[in-house]
Design a protein around this motif. Structure first.
Motif, mmCIF file in Angstrom:
data_model
loop_
_atom_site.group_PDB
_atom_site.id
_atom_site.type_symbol
_atom_site.label_atom_id
_atom_site.label_comp_id
_atom_site.label_asym_id
_atom_site.label_seq_id
_atom_site.Cartn_x
_atom_site.Cartn_y
_atom_site.Cartn_z
ATOM 1 N N LYS A 206 0.813 -1.233 0.000
ATOM 2 C CA LYS A 206 0.000 0.000 0.000
ATOM 3 C C LYS A 206 0.848 1.286 0.000
ATOM 4 C CE LYS A 206 -3.396 -0.879 -0.570
ATOM 5 N NZ LYS A 206 -3.817 -1.472 -1.872
ATOM 6 N N SER A 298 -5.095 2.959 4.078
ATOM 7 C CA SER A 298 -5.167 2.395 2.730
ATOM 8 C C SER A 298 -5.356 0.876 2.802
ATOM 9 C CB SER A 298 -3.866 2.733 1.976
ATOM 10 O OG SER A 298 -3.821 2.073 0.750
ATOM 11 N N GLN A 302 -8.702 -1.526 1.688
ATOM 12 C CA GLN A 302 -8.597 -2.730 0.862
ATOM 13 C C GLN A 302 -9.211 -3.937 1.580
ATOM 14 O OE1 GLN A 302 -4.682 -4.560 0.265
ATOM 15 N NE2 GLN A 302 -5.167 -4.789 -1.872
ATOM 16 N N GLU A 305 -12.995 -3.975 1.819
ATOM 17 C CA GLU A 305 -13.642 -4.343 0.545
ATOM 18 C C GLU A 305 -13.657 -5.872 0.380
ATOM 19 O OE1 GLU A 305 -12.717 -1.473 -2.740
ATOM 20 O OE2 GLU A 305 -12.285 -3.367 -3.758
ATOM 21 N N LYS A 306 -12.576 -6.492 0.825
ATOM 22 C CA LYS A 306 -12.478 -7.945 0.691
ATOM 23 C C LYS A 306 -13.279 -8.677 1.758
ATOM 24 C CE LYS A 306 -7.861 -8.278 -1.361
ATOM 25 N NZ LYS A 306 -6.474 -8.530 -1.003
ATOM 26 N N LYS A 411 -8.383 -0.205 -10.759
ATOM 27 C CA LYS A 411 -9.333 0.503 -9.875
ATOM 28 C C LYS A 411 -9.050 0.272 -8.393
ATOM 29 C CE LYS A 411 -13.071 1.781 -12.746
ATOM 30 N NZ LYS A 411 -12.913 1.117 -14.045
ATOM 31 N N SER A 412 -8.259 -0.762 -8.083
ATOM 32 C CA SER A 412 -7.972 -1.018 -6.658
ATOM 33 C C SER A 412 -6.984 0.023 -6.107
ATOM 34 C CB SER A 412 -7.408 -2.425 -6.485
ATOM 35 O OG SER A 412 -6.177 -2.529 -7.183
ATOM 36 N N LYS A 413 -6.459 0.874 -6.997
ATOM 37 C CA LYS A 413 -5.563 1.943 -6.531
ATOM 38 C C LYS A 413 -6.345 3.256 -6.558
ATOM 39 C CE LYS A 413 -2.592 -1.342 -6.899
ATOM 40 N NZ LYS A 413 -2.150 -2.143 -5.795
ATOM 41 N N ARG A 415 -8.418 4.275 -3.903
ATOM 42 C CA ARG A 415 -9.714 4.187 -3.201
ATOM 43 C C ARG A 415 -9.885 5.395 -2.293
ATOM 44 N NH1 ARG A 415 -7.750 -1.086 -2.232
ATOM 45 N NH2 ARG A 415 -8.905 -2.701 -3.349
#
Ligand SMILES: Nc1ncnc2c1ncn2[C@@H]1O[C@H](COP(=O)(O)OS(=O)(=O)O)[C@@H](OP(=O)(O)O)[C@H]1O
Length: 450
Positions: A206, A298, A302, A305-306, A411-413, A415
């Motif tokens: 991250k 950060s 992540q 979301e998971k 897109k995972s970067k 957020r």
């Protein structure tokens, strides 16, 4: 700086396994320290492992095989008994006359089966090791481990057993060039082959590790695998597949190109430092560091979301029993950079580790990538047009020089972050302050957040 050994290696034939606790989520790291050598036994390496509960197990490494001693003894006994029975029967002993041939055959098969079942073979060529400039050798024997304390590698340190006599084993070289020879294609001039990475981006997650590897891939002299390999922090991969598998995960490269790998979770797994050093001591390392609380948030974004059931940020970072920052949360401790940086610096020389401040990479990718280029001894390549600011994403994306196509990180970067309350922010700042102070001291660097 360490150097790979050419020619035969010297090794002790007795090592002692000490248990170390690295405080990373309770993980135990096994470290073997050589105690003594018996110069008369040239093909035997005896290991003693001390487990966390104090019990010891003995291993012997003989003729290229490592096995728990009692398993081997049991297998040998079974084999000897059946061989004796077989011989008696063969030469018509009175006792065994009544035992039929099929029964003899089954006994023999059972003995061989038991021998293989209870013996944990590891061929010598699975050992990776290297020799440093100070004449110290290090080696690893990946062991199958059922418990935390049996973890992946045995670490032999030549430097702690002084001038004891050593044994010589005909082992392959542990240098980048030798790893080229391990490639399936072989090393032929002008032919692309898979190579051990010349550089590993080993952390921190991250902090922009994906950005740096994607930017690097713009350089025509750099190749990198598509995804993280996570080999040195995965004992199953190490044990089952070994280093040759790791090399096979790399894209082929030509002689003038270098291979770069990124696995940012190596950073907090200290054993990775020793494993990389033993595998290829000249490997260059890149480390990205970001303001610790930003990195933590950060990672939280992540994870949430998971894992939909993850508690709110406040409850996640603050121990409900203590009311303080919860050090049992592994992500919290990843941001305590000094704890990990000091370990890596005890294994690798400072000049072998290039450090990038995350925000600086975000704001000034050209300058930072030119520094990386220098560190890796690459021909100057990066130009202003290679990067353009994408206001929607909030960071720089890439422009391919020849096709003119543009490429941004996934897109995972980028957020959106949650807002951390003032009181939690203060607790986190107070918590990270001593770690930041120590980091500043050991690195002699001055980041805006240090
Ligand atoms: N150019 C550049 N420079 C520095 N930082 C950048 C850059 N581009 C992206 N980012 C931010 O880096 C965060 C992702 O870091 P990683 O790529 O290391 O993440 S990962 O560990 O691979 O999942 C991720 O942070 P968050 O947005 O906070 O999630 C990215 O936004």
């Amino acid at each position: 700086m360490g150097e790979a050994v050419n020619g035969p290696r010297t090794f002790p034939n007795h090592i002692y396994h000490d248990q170390l606790n690295n405080n990373q989520g309770g993980n135990h790291i096994g470290r073997e320290i050589v105690r003594s050598c018996d110069p008369t036994v040239l093909d035997t390496l005896a290991l003693t492992m001390t487990k966390s509960n104090g019990t010891r197990s003995h291993y012997s490494l003989r003729n290229g095989l490592v096995a728990p001693k009692w398993h081997k003894t049991m297998g040998c006994c079974a084999f000897i008994i059946s061989s004796v029975l077989y011989s008696l029967k063969r030469f018509g002993s009175y006792i065994t006359k009544k035992v039929s041939w099929p029964l003899m055959f089954i006994t023999l098969m059972m003995s061989i089966f038991m021998f293989t079942l209870f013996t944990d073979f590891i061929p010598f060529n699975r050992i990776v090791y290297s020799k440093d400039a100070d004449n110290s050798a290090k080696g690893f024997i990946p062991l199958k481990g059922n418990t935390q304390s049996d973890r992946s590698a045995l670490h032999l340190r030549r430097d702690v057993y002084g001038s004891d006599p050593k044994i010589t084993l005909p082992l392959p070289r542990a240098s980048t060039s030798s790893f080229n020879a391990l490639s399936a294609n072989g090393s032929q001039q002008g032919k692309a082959i898979k190579r051990f990475p010349a550089c590993i981006v080993f952390g921190v997650s991250k902090c922009g590790t994906k950005a740096v590897i994607e930017y690097l891939k713009l350089h025509p002299h750099v190749v990198a695998p598509r995804s993280e390999i996570n080999f040195f922090n995965n004992e199953t991969l190490q044990h089952q597949h070994g280093l040759d598998w790791y090399i096979q995960q790399m894209p082929p490269s030509l002689d003038h190109q270098i291979t770069v790998e990124k696995s940012p979770d190596y950073f907090q797994n200290h054993l990775c430092a020793d494993l990389i050093r033993a595998a290829a001591p000249a490997t260059k390392l890149i480390l990205l560091l970001r303001e610790p609380i930003e990195r933590l948030v950060s990672e939280y974004m992540q994870l949430s979301e998971k894992r939909p059931g993850l508690p709110e940020f406040d409850k996640w970072v603050i121990g409900q029993d203590t009311g303080d920052v919860d050090q049992r949360v592994p992500s919290v401790m990843v941001s305590a950079y000094s704890e990990h940086v000091s370990y890596w610096l005890s294994v690798f020389p400072r000049e072998q580790i290039h450090i990038i401040e995350s925000q600086s990479l975000r704001d000034y990718p050209l300058q930072e990538m030119r520094r990386v280029e220098k560190f890796l001894n690459l021909q100057p390549f990066f130009q202003p047009d290679d990067f353009y600011y994408n206001s929607t994403r909030g960071f720089y994306c890439m422009r391919m020089r020849f096709s003119g196509k543009t490429q941004c990180l996934g897109k995972s970067k980028g957020r959106e972050h949650i807002t951390v309350s003032q009181s939690i922010m203060e607790k986190l700042q107070n918590f990270y302050q001593p770690y930041n102070n120590k980091l500043k001291q050991i690195l002699s660097l001055d980041f805006p957040w240090l």
